[in-house]
Scaffold this active site. Structure first.
Site: not given
Ligand SMILES: *Cc1c(COP(=O)(O)O)cnc(C)c1O
Length: 423
Positions: A138, A230, A258
């Protein structure tokens, strides 16, 4: 049941009754009243030891005094300026100190925006169009990355409303499979970047096998492809320098979210000057945001990073070990062979006998057992993300007593869930 009534009202004005899909569970989510340390209180008078922690940001727990007071001080001085601040410079330096590959950073408002910007920069820099991602990973909710995404719904179909012209440029491969990536790259010379969650934490918690990230590093370097980590979840969670430090791999670009906002909305894109200077206004790759570098989020981020000392990571890792060892013992004592995953202050139990190493093996988990397990935990005062395909987090605020109490509830819940489910 106040939450019950609130949810009925919410269904009338919020699609599905929630503001983000993973928050919904049957019969209805509880409505939060307040958070304090590792405890989340709901409007119905219940308290939960929290392992969801807002899906990862709250590494210091709910409402830590230092963040609360720093943020209150900042808010009195204004909440947005539309002009630079000394604080964003300070946060940039704190990140750069911790992350060797980062020489420059662009602050944005979410992880979603961070991966969007990373992809645009990679495309601009390489002059190529395609992105290779992994099944079950994700990277936020924007068009480029919603191809076989994780985030709670491992079996969810790709979303309608996304032009095929967009996702034509997004290829997905199984994680931990070198062959698959090698053959895709061999056949396609239009790949700008490999975008990878170094630990796949949006389909539970899947670690890279030994050498896998090194393989990705090598094959991208050899083929003029950028490697984007990411680290929206792993950044500042598994080590001060995130997965790059933990696995000793240097990515070309890294995205954060986060934890970097200390519990407030924020994301970031970091990398070496040679890449980052292509971002506007230094270069011509456009990226902008009204709330970019927001002083409230930046203040919370600074305070958080300063709290995250080596000792604190040691403590967090130790707590992770206590939980994982505890669960391992529970599984052994009860002759259950479920797959326990996790590292550092992250963990998840998959209700499958298979070793979980990718999307396909993760999906062998028995979701009926998970559902019963989740509800039994909730009844026992333990809140984990309501999906098998999310990761549980531990914070600095969890005490040994909390962990021990949790393990008791976990044991009871696993036993109950298994007994009530046909095998
Ligand atoms: C939560 C998440 C996102 C998206 O971040 P948001 O602040 O919710 O837009 C992208 N990549 C990873 C790995 C995530 O866990």
């Amino acid at each position: 049941m106040i939450s019950d009534d609130l949810f009925k009202e919410a269904l009338k004005v919020l699609p599905g009754g929630v503001s983000s899909p993973v928050r919904k569970f049957e019969p209805h989510p509880f409505f939060a009243k307040k958070g304090e340390g590792c405890i989340l209180y709901d409007v119905d008078g219940n308290r939960y030891i929290d392992y969801c922690l807002a899906y990862g940001p709250l590494i210091l727990g709910h409402a830590p005094e230092k963040i609360t007071s720093a943020v209150c001080e900042q808010i009195k001085k204004g909440s947005a300026y539309g002009t630079p601040t000394k604080a964003e410079l300070e946060l940039a330096k704190l990140v750069i100190e911790r992350v060797p590959s980062a020489e420059m950073i662009r602050f944005v408002n979410s992880g979603t925006e961070a991966t969007m910007a990373a992809i645009r920069l990679a495309r601009a820099f390489t002059g190529k169009d395609k992105i290779l991602k992994f099944e079950g990973a994700y990277h936020g909710a924007h068009d480029y990355v919603l191809v076989k995404p994780g985030s709670g719904a491992a079996a969810a179909p790709d979303s309608p409303g996304i032009p095929q012209d967009t996702t034509r440029n997004t290829i997905s491969a199984p994680f931990n499979d070198e062959e698959a990536v090698a053959s895709i790259i061999e056949e396609d010379d239009n790949i700008a970047a490999i975008l990878v969650e170094p630990v796949m934490a949006n389909i539970g918690c899947i670690e890279p096998e030994d050498g896998y990230l090194k393989f990705l590093r090598k094959i991208t370097s050899e083929n003029g492809i950028l490697l984007i980590f990411d680290e929206v979840i792993t950044g500042f969670r598994i080590a001060p320098g995130g997965a790059q430090e933990y696995y000793n791999i240097t990515a070309d670009l890294v995205t954060y979210g986060k934890i970097i906002g200390g519990g407030f909305p924020m994301g970031a894109l970091a990398g070496p000057r040679r890449l980052m200077e292509h971002i506007s206004p230094a270069g011509d790759v456009y990226q902008a945001g009204t709330f970019n570098g927001n002083p409230v989020s930046v203040t919370a981020g600074i305070t958080t990073l300063k709290e995250l000392t080596d000792d604190l990571y040691k403590e967090l890792n130790k707590k992770g070990e206590i939980i994982r060892k505890g669960i391992k013992d529970i599984l052994e004592d009860n002759n259950l062979e479920f797959y326990l995953a996790g590292l550092s202050s992250m963990f998840q139990i998959y209700f499958t006998q298979e070793k979980v190493k990718d999307y396909t093996s993760a999906k062998t988990a028995n979701l009926e057992i998970f559902k019963k397990y989740f509800h039994s935990l909730l009844k026992g005062g333990v809140f984990v993300p309501p999906s098998q395909f999310e990761c549980c987090f531990i914070s600095a605020a969890h005490r040994k007593e909390d962990l021990n109490m949790t393990l008791e509830v976990v044991e009871e819940s696993i036993k109950r869930a298994v007994k009530q489910s046909p095998r």
